[in-house]
Design a protein around this motif. Sequence first.
Motif, PDB file in Angstrom:
ATOM      1  N   ALA A  98      28.812  68.711 -40.860  1.00  0.00           N
ATOM      2  CA  ALA A  98      29.909  69.435 -40.211  1.00  0.00           C
ATOM      3  C   ALA A  98      31.220  68.757 -40.582  1.00  0.00           C
ATOM      4  O   ALA A  98      31.253  67.550 -40.811  1.00  0.00           O
ATOM      5  N   SER A  99      32.276  69.514 -40.656  1.00  0.00           N
ATOM      6  CA  SER A  99      33.628  69.033 -40.923  1.00  0.00           C
ATOM      7  C   SER A  99      33.821  68.504 -42.348  1.00  0.00           C
ATOM      8  O   SER A  99      34.834  67.890 -42.639  1.00  0.00           O
ATOM      9  N   GLN A 152      27.257  62.494 -37.090  1.00  0.00           N
ATOM     10  CA  GLN A 152      28.328  63.221 -37.777  1.00  0.00           C
ATOM     11  C   GLN A 152      29.386  62.257 -38.312  1.00  0.00           C
ATOM     12  O   GLN A 152      29.879  62.405 -39.420  1.00  0.00           O
ATOM     13  N   GLU A 154      22.296  75.034 -44.564  1.00  0.00           N
ATOM     14  CA  GLU A 154      21.971  73.604 -44.724  1.00  0.00           C
ATOM     15  C   GLU A 154      20.458  73.394 -44.642  1.00  0.00           C
ATOM     16  O   GLU A 154      19.875  72.639 -45.415  1.00  0.00           O
ATOM     17  N   THR A 188      21.597  71.351 -36.736  1.00  0.00           N
ATOM     18  CA  THR A 188      22.721  71.990 -37.411  1.00  0.00           C
ATOM     19  C   THR A 188      23.037  73.347 -36.797  1.00  0.00           C
ATOM     20  O   THR A 188      22.207  73.953 -36.123  1.00  0.00           O
ATOM     21  N   HIS A 189      24.274  73.820 -37.024  1.00  0.00           N
ATOM     22  CA  HIS A 189      24.647  75.186 -36.665  1.00  0.00           C
ATOM     23  C   HIS A 189      24.388  76.122 -37.841  1.00  0.00           C
ATOM     24  O   HIS A 189      24.465  77.334 -37.698  1.00  0.00           O
ATOM     25  N   ASP A 190      24.135  75.529 -38.995  1.00  0.00           N
ATOM     26  CA  ASP A 190      24.289  76.272 -40.238  1.00  0.00           C
ATOM     27  C   ASP A 190      22.958  76.406 -40.974  1.00  0.00           C
ATOM     28  O   ASP A 190      22.418  75.435 -41.508  1.00  0.00           O
ATOM     29  N   SER A 226      25.991  76.664 -29.700  1.00  0.00           N
ATOM     30  CA  SER A 226      26.702  75.516 -29.155  1.00  0.00           C
ATOM     31  C   SER A 226      26.390  75.344 -27.671  1.00  0.00           C
ATOM     32  O   SER A 226      26.343  76.313 -26.921  1.00  0.00           O
ATOM     33  N   ARG A 276      30.259  68.851 -48.953  1.00  0.00           N
ATOM     34  CA  ARG A 276      29.055  69.226 -48.224  1.00  0.00           C
ATOM     35  C   ARG A 276      27.904  69.531 -49.199  1.00  0.00           C
ATOM     36  O   ARG A 276      26.786  69.036 -49.027  1.00  0.00           O
ATOM     37  N   ASP A 288      22.186  64.420 -37.034  1.00  0.00           N
ATOM     38  CA  ASP A 288      22.864  65.268 -36.048  1.00  0.00           C
ATOM     39  C   ASP A 288      24.151  65.808 -36.651  1.00  0.00           C
ATOM     40  O   ASP A 288      25.156  65.097 -36.725  1.00  0.00           O
ATOM     41  N   GLU A 289      24.125  67.041 -37.094  1.00  0.00           N
ATOM     42  CA  GLU A 289      25.306  67.711 -37.674  1.00  0.00           C
ATOM     43  C   GLU A 289      25.998  66.841 -38.727  1.00  0.00           C
ATOM     44  O   GLU A 289      27.227  66.678 -38.671  1.00  0.00           O
ATOM     45  N   SER A 314      21.866  68.329 -29.181  1.00  0.00           N
ATOM     46  CA  SER A 314      22.142  66.887 -29.187  1.00  0.00           C
ATOM     47  C   SER A 314      21.335  66.185 -28.099  1.00  0.00           C
ATOM     48  O   SER A 314      20.858  65.065 -28.304  1.00  0.00           O
TER      49      SER A 314
END
Length: 200
Positions: free
Chosen positions: A141-142, A68, A175, A170-172, A35, A148, A137-138, A40
Amino acid sequence: MRIEFSGKAFGSHQVLGPVTLDLAPGRRLAVLGPSGIGKSTLLRIITGLDGAADLRRQGDTRLAVVFQEPTLLPWRDALSNLTLVAGATDAVARDWLDAVGLAGLENHFPRQLSLGQQRRLALARAFAAGPDVLVMDEPFASLDPETRDRMLTLTDRLLNRSGAGLLLVTHDRTEAEALSAAILRLDGRPALLSAEKRSG
Ligand SMILES: Nc1ncnc2c1ncn2[C@@H]1O[C@H](COP(=O)(O)OP(=O)(O)OP(=O)(O)O)[C@@H](O)[C@H]1O
């Protein structure tokens, strides 16, 4: 398309170091990083929402972006969100609505759709623009795990169908793996992109 620039700073804060990135139809890339590292910012430069002093683009590649949040036009129905924003013909728009499971909901307004349906509408809109590369972009997420997973499966299917490439932030890592994307790590200060070595 090759994108190149020598870095990006906000004031005295040098966020990104030199970047060279090749995007192409059928090529799937995922940018992973902690993060605040600059993911971004990188995407904003690539999509032209932000500048970099010596940005060079070689080649003509059409990009479509999925954020997102769905970012739909609230006063236009589902069909018009595709024809007006993506510039798609009526027939193309209907076809993509069908592909994301929204057939029959063409005349619904975004507020009449569930959040999952709104996200699928945003995805249909991106594909209806006929991009060479889909930029995300993500986008997952959420979302709850089930939604998902359904969105990942749908995105994979639509990428196969259209032949478009992918640039996913992504953070993940799961994915990236679900979409068969090669992983690029963004790390360091200033941050640099590097290809992750595959083990095994
Ligand atoms: N417009 C701006 N002005 C000043 N600093 C900015 C601006 N945009 C981003 N930054 C800084 O640049 C760095 C990278 O931000 P960025 O949003 O690109 O990170 P990120 O990797 O996308 O983070 P996250 O994963 O949390 O979304 C941060 O330190 C942020 O504070």
